[in-house]
Design an enzyme around this catalytic site. Sequence first.
Site, short mmCIF file in Angstrom:
data_model
loop_
_atom_site.label_atom_id
_atom_site.label_comp_id
_atom_site.label_asym_id
_atom_site.label_seq_id
_atom_site.Cartn_x
_atom_site.Cartn_y
_atom_site.Cartn_z
N ALA A 32 0.87 -1.19 0.00
CA ALA A 32 0.00 0.00 0.00
C ALA A 32 0.90 1.24 0.00
O ALA A 32 0.77 2.14 0.83
CB ALA A 32 -0.96 -0.01 1.18
N LEU A 33 1.81 1.22 -0.96
CA LEU A 33 2.90 2.21 -0.95
C LEU A 33 2.40 3.63 -1.19
O LEU A 33 1.53 3.87 -2.02
CB LEU A 33 3.93 1.84 -2.02
CG LEU A 33 4.58 0.46 -1.86
CD1 LEU A 33 5.59 0.22 -2.97
CD2 LEU A 33 5.22 0.30 -0.49
N GLY A 36 5.64 8.34 1.33
CA GLY A 36 6.53 8.11 2.46
C GLY A 36 7.45 6.92 2.18
O GLY A 36 8.67 7.01 2.33
N HIS A 37 6.84 5.80 1.74
CA HIS A 37 7.67 4.64 1.37
C HIS A 37 8.65 5.01 0.26
O HIS A 37 9.81 4.61 0.26
CB HIS A 37 6.79 3.50 0.84
CG HIS A 37 5.85 2.92 1.84
ND1 HIS A 37 4.49 3.08 1.75
CD2 HIS A 37 6.07 2.16 2.94
CE1 HIS A 37 3.91 2.44 2.73
NE2 HIS A 37 4.84 1.87 3.48
N GLY A 147 11.04 4.25 8.26
CA GLY A 147 10.48 5.59 8.40
C GLY A 147 10.30 5.97 9.87
O GLY A 147 9.89 5.14 10.70
N GLU A 148 10.57 7.22 10.17
CA GLU A 148 10.48 7.68 11.57
C GLU A 148 9.05 7.87 12.06
O GLU A 148 8.85 8.18 13.23
CB GLU A 148 11.25 8.99 11.73
CG GLU A 148 12.74 8.79 11.80
CD GLU A 148 13.50 10.04 12.17
OE1 GLU A 148 12.97 11.15 11.98
OE2 GLU A 148 14.64 9.89 12.66
N LYS A 149 8.06 7.70 11.17
CA LYS A 149 6.68 7.75 11.71
C LYS A 149 6.54 6.65 12.77
O LYS A 149 5.91 6.84 13.79
CB LYS A 149 5.64 7.56 10.60
CG LYS A 149 4.22 7.72 11.15
CD LYS A 149 3.19 7.72 10.06
CE LYS A 149 2.98 6.36 9.46
NZ LYS A 149 2.41 5.37 10.42
N ASP A 150 7.16 5.50 12.49
CA ASP A 150 7.17 4.42 13.47
C ASP A 150 8.46 4.53 14.29
O ASP A 150 9.35 3.69 14.21
CB ASP A 150 7.08 3.07 12.75
CG ASP A 150 5.77 2.94 11.99
OD1 ASP A 150 4.73 2.88 12.64
OD2 ASP A 150 5.81 2.93 10.75
N SER A 185 0.47 7.58 5.71
CA SER A 185 0.30 6.25 6.28
C SER A 185 -0.59 5.44 5.36
O SER A 185 -1.53 6.00 4.76
CB SER A 185 -0.36 6.36 7.66
OG SER A 185 -0.88 5.10 8.06
#
Length: 283
Positions: A32-33, A36-37, A147-150, A185
């Site tokens: 589900a790119l 961000g990816h 990714g820094e979201k996580d 996301s």
Amino acid sequence: MEIISTVAGLREAVANARKDGKRIGLVPTMGALHDGHMSLVTKAKSDCEFVVVSVFVNPTQFNNPDDLRTYPRTVDADCARLEAAGVDVAFVPTVEEIYPEPDTRVFDLGPVAEVMEGAMRPGHFNGVAQIVSKLFAMVEPDKAYFGEKDYQQIAVIRRMATLEGFDIDIVDCPIKREADGLAMSSRNVRLSADQRAIAPQIHKELADSLDLVGKLEPGEVAAKVTERINAVPGMEVEYYQIVDAETLQPAADWSRPTVGCVTVWMGDVRLIDNIKYKAVAQA
Ligand code: PAF
């Protein structure tokens, strides 16, 4: 770009690239790119001559069966995007290929995995450690991109890599945001139009709280941000914690760099985001 679904095929492709002296970059994803990816892919391509992107919705990291069932799956579109971006291998395995038998490994992930997501989603980080350790062992990349979201996930993966002795450079990449501030996301597509319209308020409240550093204690700032987000109709904060940027334990003051990590429910969609606070000299 080669689309590979077997571990043997993946190992062969990587071995050939390594024989040619290429550096190997790995970008693990659940598909589900979004942009961000793709920013991780761009970074990987700028560092490495051979880039592998895995697209695998890993069942062992879902502690909620509904979340696993409804997780968006767009493999064809994902592969088209990866090909256009110049990726060398899209690794798209089945669950049976990755887990020919149940993975019973339990990782000692320590305190970084016990707080926040670790407390709210039992087993989640162990599942992340299982899949990422398998991917690391299959690809043996020089560098792997997250990714820094996580934010917490990166700390957990670093811990797993240390425990398992992987000599891999783990590269954290900044959060990519929509123009209105919402963190990108895969789950955003599940928001209704009304929810999507107000979702950027999460980032706005986090960003506004930067002004409170040094004026209020971290716990007070966290309480204020929680109250403000909860005041938005349709939003419910699961947690907002301001933690030490390295240990991820709750911060008592602002003497060290800290990160505020939030989880917000909008209906049945769970969104996460975070913001970095700078350390300030204590009085
Ligand atoms: O961040 C994700 O998308 C996943 O947790 C990861 C790292 C690809 C492991 O399944």
